[in-house]
Write an enzyme that holds these catalytic residues in place. Structure first.
Site, PDB file in Angstrom:
ATOM      1  N   TYR A 188      -1.561  -0.569  10.167  1.00  0.00           N
ATOM      2  CA  TYR A 188      -1.752  -1.189   8.788  1.00  0.00           C
ATOM      3  C   TYR A 188      -0.353  -0.607   7.968  1.00  0.00           C
ATOM      4  O   TYR A 188       0.195  -1.379   7.375  1.00  0.00           O
ATOM      5  CB  TYR A 188      -2.760  -0.447   8.228  1.00  0.00           C
ATOM      6  CG  TYR A 188      -3.087  -0.713   6.801  1.00  0.00           C
ATOM      7  CD1 TYR A 188      -3.773  -1.766   6.390  1.00  0.00           C
ATOM      8  CD2 TYR A 188      -2.748   0.140   5.711  1.00  0.00           C
ATOM      9  CE1 TYR A 188      -4.065  -2.107   4.988  1.00  0.00           C
ATOM     10  CE2 TYR A 188      -3.031  -0.161   4.497  1.00  0.00           C
ATOM     11  CZ  TYR A 188      -3.737  -1.167   4.205  1.00  0.00           C
ATOM     12  OH  TYR A 188      -3.958  -1.444   2.807  1.00  0.00           O
ATOM     13  N   SER A 209       0.682  -1.189  -0.038  1.00  0.00           N
ATOM     14  CA  SER A 209       0.159  -0.085  -0.069  1.00  0.00           C
ATOM     15  C   SER A 209       0.851   1.116  -0.200  1.00  0.00           C
ATOM     16  O   SER A 209       1.853   1.156   0.580  1.00  0.00           O
ATOM     17  CB  SER A 209      -0.838  -0.109   1.108  1.00  0.00           C
ATOM     18  OG  SER A 209      -1.564   1.257   1.269  1.00  0.00           O
TER      19      SER A 209
END
Length: 278
Positions: free
Chosen positions: A159, A146
């Site tokens: 995350y 990501s």
């Protein structure tokens, strides 16, 4: 013939969004796909769509943080499809992101659970896939990272850390098993408008995020799937150990871009650049 004719793939987190788009892309080019997801009924629905398009797929419900379950997943893939040639590690603990806060406000259980799925789960899948790929003379792995793993944010601490670690895990795997003809790359999406994300972002937030992109639209799961399919294919056989951003240019510009601080075209060129595009 498609690029994945005669090959078997495992795609985790494949019941919706980017994972589903990847599974469909592989199947449409002749690959046999194990659709693995913690949501078993949604995984079955994905395989039904693949079957309706004359593809071959198998649905399995699995928590990739469970080592025994991951071993069983790959044993099933080998038994049903004769091995594993391709792996897309897309599963992620997205349900935890609303509780994934700044460091001092972060519940350590969120950190532990995020790492268990995003990082440990990816490692477990790689450990099962690599020996099977070696037995087939090689293979390709794509880990779904990501843009959060490449830049800091005010929240999403767990995350982001898990995705940054995934980037290095991908580089390590590429380094350690390149001699065995196994390629590994990470893909780092930016704003990709999945159904899940669309339900979470109001129009104001979408507008804000789009201001930071260089391209005048949001990304689609199919955009990411096309990149993943390329990296899994023989067309990308000499690409390994890379983190490839697919973010519409969100991380490519100076920080002042969205506030008008970057150089912009003048006159007619400015009007053309600002005009809506289809």
């Amino acid at each position: 013939m498609g690029r994945f004719e005669g090959k078997a793939a495992v795609v985790t987190g494949a019941c919706a969004g980017i994972g589903k788009a990847c599974a469909l892309a592989i199947a449409r080019e002749g690959g046999r796909v194990v659709v693995a997801d913690i949501d078993g009924s949604a995984a079955i629905a994905c395989t039904a769509q693949i079957a309706a398009e004359a593809g071959h797929a198998l649905a399995l419900a699995i928590d990739i943080a469970d080592a025994q379950a991951v071993a069983a997943l790959f044993e099933t893939a080998e038994r049903q499809f004769g091995g594993v040639d391709l792996l897309v590690n897309n599963a992620s603990a997205m349900h935890l992101t609303p509780r994934d806060r700044a460091i001092l406000d972060l519940d350590l259980a969120v950190w532990d659970q995020t790492m268990a799925t995003n990082l440990r789960g990816t490692l477990l899948c790689c450990r099962q896939a690599i020996p099977r790929m070696i037995a087939h003379g090689g293979g390709a792995i794509v880990n779904m990272s990501s843009c959060h793993g490449l830049s800091g944010d005010t929240a999403a601490t767990s995350y982001a850390a898990s995705k940054a670690a995934m980037n290095m895990l991908s580089a390590s795997l590429a380094t350690q098993y390149g001699h065995a003809q196994i390629g590994c790359n990470a893909v780092a999406p930016g704003l990709i408008m999945t159904e899940r994300l669309l339900a979470k972002l109001d129009e104001c937030m979408q507008t804000y995020l789009r201001r930071h992109q260089l391209l005048p639209r949001v990304g689609r799961p199919e955009d990411v799937a096309a990149l993943v399919a390329f990296l899994l294919s023989d067309d990308a056989a000499f690409i390994t150990g890379q983190v490839v951003c697919i973010d519409g240019g969100m991380l490519a510009h100076v920080p002042t871009y969205a506030d008008g601080g970057a150089a912009r075209p003048a006159g007619d060129a400015a009007e053309a650049a600002a005009a809506p595009r289809r």
